[in-house]
Design an enzyme around this catalytic site. Structure first.
Site, PDB file in Angstrom:
ATOM      1  CD  GLU A 441      -2.762  -0.112  -0.462  1.00  0.00           C
ATOM      2  OE1 GLU A 441      -3.031  -1.021  -1.245  1.00  0.00           O
ATOM      3  OE2 GLU A 441      -2.830   1.086  -0.767  1.00  0.00           O
TER       4      GLU A 441
HETATM    5  C1  LIG Z   1       2.549  -9.481   0.495  1.00  0.00           C
HETATM    6  C2  LIG Z   1       2.254  -8.431  -0.504  1.00  0.00           C
HETATM    7  C3  LIG Z   1       0.934  -8.120  -0.812  1.00  0.00           C
HETATM    8  C4  LIG Z   1       0.646  -7.169  -1.785  1.00  0.00           C
HETATM    9  N1  LIG Z   1      -0.668  -6.934  -2.141  1.00  0.00           N
HETATM   10  C5  LIG Z   1      -0.913  -6.183  -3.257  1.00  0.00           C
HETATM   11  C6  LIG Z   1      -2.235  -6.098  -3.818  1.00  0.00           C
HETATM   12  O1  LIG Z   1      -3.196  -6.661  -3.294  1.00  0.00           O
HETATM   13  N2  LIG Z   1      -2.403  -5.391  -4.958  1.00  0.00           N
HETATM   14  C7  LIG Z   1      -1.372  -4.754  -5.589  1.00  0.00           C
HETATM   15  O2  LIG Z   1      -1.594  -4.147  -6.623  1.00  0.00           O
HETATM   16  N3  LIG Z   1      -0.111  -4.785  -5.065  1.00  0.00           N
HETATM   17  C8  LIG Z   1       0.141  -5.481  -3.926  1.00  0.00           C
HETATM   18  N4  LIG Z   1       1.412  -5.561  -3.421  1.00  0.00           N
HETATM   19  C9  LIG Z   1       2.468  -4.786  -4.049  1.00  0.00           C
HETATM   20  C10 LIG Z   1       2.975  -3.650  -3.158  1.00  0.00           C
HETATM   21  O3  LIG Z   1       1.999  -2.654  -3.036  1.00  0.00           O
HETATM   22  C11 LIG Z   1       4.294  -3.172  -3.779  1.00  0.00           C
HETATM   23  O4  LIG Z   1       5.261  -4.170  -3.517  1.00  0.00           O
HETATM   24  C12 LIG Z   1       4.739  -1.845  -3.231  1.00  0.00           C
HETATM   25  O5  LIG Z   1       3.867  -0.829  -3.628  1.00  0.00           O
HETATM   26  C13 LIG Z   1       6.165  -1.475  -3.666  1.00  0.00           C
HETATM   27  O6  LIG Z   1       6.355  -1.692  -5.045  1.00  0.00           O
HETATM   28  P1  LIG Z   1       7.603  -2.555  -5.515  1.00  0.00           P
HETATM   29  O7  LIG Z   1       7.622  -3.798  -4.733  1.00  0.00           O
HETATM   30  O8  LIG Z   1       7.561  -2.679  -6.985  1.00  0.00           O
HETATM   31  O9  LIG Z   1       8.872  -1.691  -5.102  1.00  0.00           O
HETATM   32  P2  LIG Z   1       9.516  -0.500  -5.941  1.00  0.00           P
HETATM   33  O10 LIG Z   1       8.465   0.445  -6.398  1.00  0.00           O
HETATM   34  O11 LIG Z   1      10.445  -1.039  -6.945  1.00  0.00           O
HETATM   35  O12 LIG Z   1      10.344   0.226  -4.789  1.00  0.00           O
HETATM   36  C14 LIG Z   1      11.585  -0.263  -4.279  1.00  0.00           C
HETATM   37  C15 LIG Z   1      12.130   0.729  -3.264  1.00  0.00           C
HETATM   38  O13 LIG Z   1      12.349   1.984  -3.897  1.00  0.00           O
HETATM   39  C16 LIG Z   1      11.660   3.024  -3.225  1.00  0.00           C
HETATM   40  N5  LIG Z   1      11.163   3.977  -4.211  1.00  0.00           N
HETATM   41  C17 LIG Z   1      10.434   3.756  -5.322  1.00  0.00           C
HETATM   42  N6  LIG Z   1      10.187   4.914  -5.938  1.00  0.00           N
HETATM   43  C18 LIG Z   1      10.747   5.892  -5.218  1.00  0.00           C
HETATM   44  C19 LIG Z   1      10.820   7.316  -5.335  1.00  0.00           C
HETATM   45  N7  LIG Z   1      10.203   7.969  -6.310  1.00  0.00           N
HETATM   46  N8  LIG Z   1      11.486   7.997  -4.383  1.00  0.00           N
HETATM   47  C20 LIG Z   1      12.068   7.344  -3.364  1.00  0.00           C
HETATM   48  N9  LIG Z   1      12.042   6.012  -3.195  1.00  0.00           N
HETATM   49  C21 LIG Z   1      11.380   5.298  -4.110  1.00  0.00           C
HETATM   50  C22 LIG Z   1      10.518   2.345  -2.481  1.00  0.00           C
HETATM   51  O14 LIG Z   1      10.154   3.096  -1.340  1.00  0.00           O
HETATM   52  C23 LIG Z   1      11.174   1.014  -2.107  1.00  0.00           C
HETATM   53  O15 LIG Z   1      11.907   1.174  -0.927  1.00  0.00           O
HETATM   54  C24 LIG Z   1       1.711  -6.479  -2.421  1.00  0.00           C
HETATM   55  C25 LIG Z   1       3.032  -6.776  -2.086  1.00  0.00           C
HETATM   56  C26 LIG Z   1       3.310  -7.752  -1.176  1.00  0.00           C
HETATM   57  C27 LIG Z   1       4.753  -8.088  -0.909  1.00  0.00           C
END
Ligand SMILES: Cc1cc2nc3c(=O)[nH]c(=O)nc-3n(C[C@H](O)[C@H](O)[C@H](O)COP(=O)(O)OP(=O)(O)OC[C@H]3O[C@@H](n4cnc5c(N)ncnc54)[C@H](O)[C@@H]3O)c2cc1C
Length: 592
Positions: A441
């Site tokens: 989220e």
């Molecule tokens: C158990 C679980 C349940 C989930 N449930 C859902 C669901 O129901 N529906 C759904 O759609 N998604 C879901 N997700 C996905 C979740 O919302 C994402 O994993 C999360 O939003 C982060 O995206 P990412 O993993 O691609 O990380 P990334 O976006 O690649 O981020 C990696 C790191 O970089 C940082 N970062 C990224 N952009 C920036 C920026 N502009 N400035 C500074 N820092 C930045 C982030 O804070 C993070 O620390 C789930 C994930 C998990 C693990």
């Protein structure tokens, strides 16, 4: 071995005595029958369901996890039956509109019940959580027939909802998403793409699942302005609600995770699946934000629920476990050693948890009251203010309560010593379950950018001003209240500093756009610690009518918070003022 008893007294104290719950119910449009008697009865029943049905499944569910077999997902033993009881008890429609089969109780009542669910069984709670988000999106953006067919079924608990945003290459940056939606001749769309990490994407609770999927239309502009939202049911569903054949979508696998192992996290493949547009084309993010804001507060409540359960267990153990003598002489000479709770370091960890749980609860409930005021208030100006303040508090509730949940579950494990590290006692599960809450989220980093960027600097500090006015009003109203006299000058000074810090970042950011990103997380923590100081003081200010022991309890907790936790705010302010220079000086290639 891990225990849970719903903290009804604390919950009611915050709702009625600190935040004026009864006046709140009376002020809401369409909440005529909602009164203290009714809400208390609901909370009593919720406590029973959570203590007796969900809490006992928490550890067994964690051990067993979910199982995937050829696209079908089986949840742990007892989960499906608990869902049946949940639906039969009317819990799935607790706050949903009466017009679609719900009970339309205020959101705050649903939030208190949800806190119990999150304490009792976080993994299980994720299934209804996603349904609640889908309910909000359908309620605000769905067409009438979509509400009749999908919203009603979700409210009645016959179907559940999901939120399908994330793709393998697209997480925080939704502008990158690639899932396609092709219009078909019959006003439906064919959705094609892969979504990952989809909570409750597949399970055995219900026959049908309503996926809300973000996708791009063929002529959509690039980035976030070209995203639309679609309803894509697992079983094809006609506009009159008639069910058809299986839709062309499947669960490709489930993830093996560190925590919340009983919550199914699914890879969802959409292969030309039939779907319906919800809301306007290319305005899908707006509709999705409705779900996301609801879900962000909901994840903040997960942090609160975990802190509560961790604290309850740590306290029990600290009273029960005998190790060493007190530094000031034996406190239980009849025993071979004193209980852990006599040791200052154990008390540091217990009080840290207690202070965060109690003030965190007041912060979270305050935010949820604003949801009710925005949705069901009658005065237009008051609704606008509720919306601004809610927007400002939402990232604080989400990010700060989940970060503190990680700290509190860590303290609980530490209080158990080696036993905290052993699965049987349940403390390591709480720590593992807490870890995801700062990630999904929107990560803490993303919440911090939202707080400082969109919710503060871009809106000329509208939400911050409202919150500081609330703090100033509290200080003025309590100028003569001896119980909180020692906290008022500190709060007044912090409110002033908060404004100065915001102006400082705003100015620095005009000269260098990296300053916003460099300051954001420290600004978020600063805001969180100051907000919790304010709520700690409020917990004291309302305590006297509850009796001397209760007042002393709240006063001791607030004194601990102000003297031993609040100084953290100053170090975050110093980090904000240090600026971007030291973060950006090193070349990317030079790391290593
Ligand atoms: C158990 C679980 C349940 C989930 N449930 C859902 C669901 O129901 N529906 C759904 O759609 N998604 C879901 N997700 C996905 C979740 O919302 C994402 O994993 C999360 O939003 C982060 O995206 P990412 O993993 O691609 O990380 P990334 O976006 O690649 O981020 C990696 C790191 O970089 C940082 N970062 C990224 N952009 C920036 C920026 N502009 N400035 C500074 N820092 C930045 C982030 O804070 C993070 O620390 C789930 C994930 C998990 C693990």
């Amino acid at each position: 071995m891990s225990r849970y008893a719903a903290p009804l007294r604390e919950m009611r104290y915050v709702l009625y005595d600190v935040l004026g719950g009864e006046a709140h119910f009376a002020s809401l449009h369409g909440a005529d029958g909602t009164n203290r008697e009714l809400v208390d009865a609901v909370l009593d029943e919720a406590a029973k369901f959570n203590e007796q049905v969900l809490a006992p499944l928490n550890q067994s569910g964690d051990r067993e996890g979910c199982h995937w077999d050829a696209g079908r997902v089986t949840t742990p033993k007892g989960f499906k039956e608990a869902y049946r009881q949940f639906v039969d008890g009317g819990w799935s429609g607790l706050t949903a509109p009466a017009a679609y089969g719900g009970q339309e109780l205020p959101e705050i009542v649903g939030a208190i019940v949800k806190e119990m669910i999150d304490s009792a069984n976080l993994s299980w709670g994720n299934y209804p959580l996603l349904s609640h988000g889908a309910t909000e999106a359908l309620k605000h953006h769905g067409e009438e027939w979509q509400r009749e067919v999908f919203l009603k079924a979700i409210i009645e608990g016959r179907w559940t909802g999901t939120m399908c945003l994330t793709e393998p290459h697209c997480g925080s940056d939704l502008g990158l998403l690639r899932t396609r939606a092709e219009p078909a001749a019959d006003d439906t769309y064919r959705i094609t793409g892969t979504k990952i990490f989809i909570t409750a994407g597949e399970h055995d609770f219900t026959d049908n699942i309503v996926h809300l999927v973000l996708a791009r239309l063929p002529d959509a502009p690039p980035g976030t302005k070209g995203i639309s939202l679609f309803i894509v049911p697992k079983i094809k569903t006609a506009r009159d609600g008639t069910l058809g054949e299986r839709n062309s979508l499947s669960c490709g696998s489930i993830e093996h995770k560190m925590g919340i192992t009983a919550s199914a996290t699914c890879v969802m493949n959409f292969d030309g699946a039939e779907g319906y547009l919800i809301g306007q084309a290319n305005r899908g993010l707006l509709a999705m934000f409705t779900m996301m804001n609801t879900a962000r507060l909901a994840v903040g409540l997960q942090g609160l629920g975990l802190m509560e359960r961790a604290y309850q267990n740590a306290l029990f153990y600290a009273r029960d476990r005998l190790q060493s003598r007190s530094l000031s002489g034996a406190k239980r000479p009849d025993k071979p050693a004193d209980p852990l709770i006599v040791h200052p370091d154990i008390r540091r960890m217990l009080l840290t948890q207690k202070a965060f749980v109690e003030a965190g609860r007041a912060l979270a409930y305050r935010a949820i009251l604003l949801v009710d005021q925005f949705e069901r208030g009658s005065d237009a100006e008051a609704k606008k203010q509720a919306d601004d303040l809610l927007g400002f508090l939402t990232p604080i509730v989400k990010a700060v309560l989940t970060e503190l949940a990680n700290e509190c579950t860590y303290h609980a494990m530490q209080i158990y010593g080696g036993h905290g590290y052993i699965a049987e006692w349940g403390m390591e599960q709480l720590a593992r379950d807490a870890r995801i809450t700062t990630i999904y989220e929107g990560t803490t980093g993303i919440q911090a950018l939202d707080l400082l960027g969109r919710k503060t600097l871009q809106s000329q500090g509208a939400g911050l001003k409202l919150f500081l006015t609330e703090v100033a009003d509290f200080c003025a109203a309590n100028a003569g209240n001896a119980d909180v006299a020692e906290f008022i000058p500190v709060l007044t000074q912090l409110a002033q500093q908060w404004q100065e810090l915001t102006l400082h970042v705003g100015k620095a950011n005009l000269a260098n756009p990296e300053e916003l990103g460099a300051a954001a997380v420290d600004y978020l923590f600063y805001s969180g610690y100051v907000a919790l100081a304010y709520f700690s003081a409020r917990l004291v200010a309302s305590a006297r009518p509850q009796g001397d022991a209760f007042l002393k309890n709240k006063l001791d907790t607030a004194r601990f918070y102000f003297t031993r936790i609040l100084p953290r705010a100053a170090s975050h302010a110093a980090a904000v003022r240090a600026g971007a220079a030291t973060l950006m000086a090193m070349d990317d290639e030079a790391f290593g």
